[in-house]
Design an enzyme around this catalytic site. Structure first.
Site, short mmCIF file in Angstrom:
data_model
loop_
_atom_site.label_atom_id
_atom_site.label_comp_id
_atom_site.label_asym_id
_atom_site.label_seq_id
_atom_site.Cartn_x
_atom_site.Cartn_y
_atom_site.Cartn_z
N ASP A 41 0.82 -1.23 0.00
CA ASP A 41 0.00 0.00 0.00
C ASP A 41 0.85 1.27 0.00
O ASP A 41 0.32 2.38 0.09
CB ASP A 41 -0.95 0.00 1.21
N GLU A 43 3.17 2.17 2.25
CA GLU A 43 3.77 2.54 3.53
C GLU A 43 5.15 1.89 3.65
O GLU A 43 5.45 0.93 2.94
CB GLU A 43 2.87 2.09 4.68
N ARG A 98 14.01 25.21 -3.72
CA ARG A 98 13.72 26.25 -4.72
C ARG A 98 12.51 27.10 -4.36
O ARG A 98 12.47 28.27 -4.66
CB ARG A 98 13.56 25.61 -6.10
N GLN A 99 11.52 26.48 -3.71
CA GLN A 99 10.30 27.23 -3.38
C GLN A 99 10.54 27.95 -2.04
O GLN A 99 10.19 27.46 -0.97
CB GLN A 99 9.11 26.25 -3.29
N HIS A 133 18.39 30.55 -3.38
CA HIS A 133 18.25 31.65 -4.33
C HIS A 133 18.17 32.97 -3.58
O HIS A 133 19.14 33.72 -3.50
CB HIS A 133 17.00 31.39 -5.18
N ASP A 173 22.36 30.10 -17.05
CA ASP A 173 21.52 31.18 -16.48
C ASP A 173 22.30 31.96 -15.43
O ASP A 173 23.40 31.55 -15.03
CB ASP A 173 20.21 30.61 -15.90
N LYS A 196 18.45 33.15 -19.15
CA LYS A 196 17.39 32.15 -19.32
C LYS A 196 16.04 32.75 -18.93
O LYS A 196 15.94 33.50 -17.96
CB LYS A 196 17.70 30.94 -18.42
N ARG A 198 12.24 31.13 -18.11
CA ARG A 198 11.47 29.90 -17.98
C ARG A 198 10.00 30.25 -18.04
O ARG A 198 9.52 31.12 -17.32
CB ARG A 198 11.81 29.21 -16.65
N ASP A 222 26.10 23.28 -14.91
CA ASP A 222 24.92 23.68 -14.14
C ASP A 222 24.87 22.91 -12.82
O ASP A 222 25.46 21.84 -12.71
CB ASP A 222 23.62 23.44 -14.94
C1 R5P Z 1 17.80 26.54 -12.13
O1 R5P Z 1 17.95 27.63 -11.67
C2 R5P Z 1 18.84 25.49 -12.05
O2 R5P Z 1 20.13 26.02 -11.91
C3 R5P Z 1 18.78 24.59 -13.25
O3 R5P Z 1 19.16 25.32 -14.40
C4 R5P Z 1 17.40 24.04 -13.45
O4 R5P Z 1 16.94 23.45 -12.26
C5 R5P Z 1 17.40 23.01 -14.55
O5 R5P Z 1 16.12 22.53 -14.72
P1 R5P Z 1 15.70 21.77 -16.04
O6 R5P Z 1 16.71 20.70 -16.28
O7 R5P Z 1 14.33 21.22 -15.72
O8 R5P Z 1 15.65 22.78 -17.13
#
Ligand code: R5P
Length: 297
Positions: A41, A43, A98-99, A133, A173, A196, A198, A222
């Site tokens: 299930d 768990e 990230r959030q 960030h 980016d 970049k 998004r 990256d």
């Molecule tokens: C974003 O700021 C990160 O540095 C990466 O560039 C990002 O997480 C990459 O995400 P994805 O592969 O989905 O484009």
């Protein structure tokens, strides 16, 4: 083994077992598995060695984090109930960073909530290049007593040092500027940073810096590859502008779905990543770097 190391143990989670063993070996600390049984299930039954020393170091990368966070909570509380006095979490990839704000009314600020969850159990957190960030200090995000944010840049730079062709490094980016500049510095390599935009999870536009790419070997750098669309957009343009070769150097190889295949199809010849997340592109072990921080665990 020192007296202090004898009072510690590294416990590795199933998804990160080999890397956890490498960490224990590099740090000269005993090792045991965290055993997890997944019931039909969904768990989880978590089992630890019933006798634990004072200091318990859990090692688990937190990619695909939802199940792992529950299992980590079960393991941490159990360790404390078994008599552990100090808990350390070595999570080379730290999730939910990230959030860090609510972008729309009603959204959970995941960074703070998950940070507080971890800080409730752990005294020390050790991670690598957390994706902070708007938050400059890891302890702000995860308010543990000791928070260590290591950088993989020196070991990644060492990887490039073996190349004789002095590649041009490109960060896709603005956020990648910190990593690409640090990786380029030791070998005095040229680098540039793209812009970049998004538009959605899988919709990304990358504008390369105005450089001459024709006939040059280029390495995309990256911190995270998730869907791969960021590197894909950059790689296609580099190819179109005549780069001699395009490869990628990545810290956290999340590679969701067919991301790796799409990059290879787009002409990315080689992808090298650290083992912060287990993936077939792992070429750079972080055990030595992580072990150097365990002395005070
Ligand atoms: C974003 O700021 C990160 O540095 C990466 O560039 C990002 O997480 C990459 O995400 P994805 O592969 O989905 O484009």
């Amino acid at each position: 083994m020192s007296e202090q190391n004898a009072a510690s143990i590294v416990l590795g989670f199933p998804s990160y077992r080999e890397a956890a063993r490498r960490l224990a070996f590099a740090a000269d600390i005993d090792y045991a598995d965290v055993e997890i049984h997944r019931f039909p299930d969904g768990e989880s039954l978590v089992r630890l060695p019933p006798e634990l020393p004072q200091s318990v170091i859990f090692c688990c990368s937190l990619d695909q984090p939802n199940d792992k966070l529950v299992e980590m909570e079960l393991a941490a509380v159990t360790a404390l109930e078994l008599g552990a006095q100090r808990l350390t979490l070595v999570a080379p990839y730290l999730c939910y960073m990230r959030q860090d704000v609510a972008f729309h009314p009603g959204e959970a600020v995941s960074q703070r909530i998950i940070g507080e969850l971890l800080a409730r159990r752990f005294d020390t957190l050790i991670t690598v290049d957390p994706h902070l960030h708007r938050t400059s200090d890891l302890r702000q995000a995860v308010p543990v007593r000791r928070a260590v944010a290591l950088s993989a840049a020196p070991v990644m730079a060492t990887q490039l040092a073996s190349r004789s062709d002095a590649p041009l490094l490109i960060g896709p980016d603005a956020e990648s500027a910190q990593w690409v500049s640090a990786i380029a510095a030791p070998g005095g390599l040229a680098y540039g940073v793209a812009r970049k935009r998004r538009f959605g999870d899988r919709s990304v536009q990358v504008e390369l810096p105005d450089l001459d790419y024709a006939g040059r070997p280029v390495v995309l750098v990256d911190d995270v590859v998730s869907t791969g669309h960021t590197l894909l957009a950059a790689a296609r343009q580099l190819r179109a502008r005549g780069a001699e070769s395009v490869s990628a150097l990545v810290t956290h190889a999340l590679f969701v779905g067919d991301a790796q295949d799409r990059l290879l199809e787009a002409g990315v010849e080689e992808i090298r990543s650290t083992d912060s997340v287990c993936h077939s592109s792992n070429k750079i072990h972080l055990a030595g770097l992580l072990a150097s921080t365990l002395a005070d665990a």
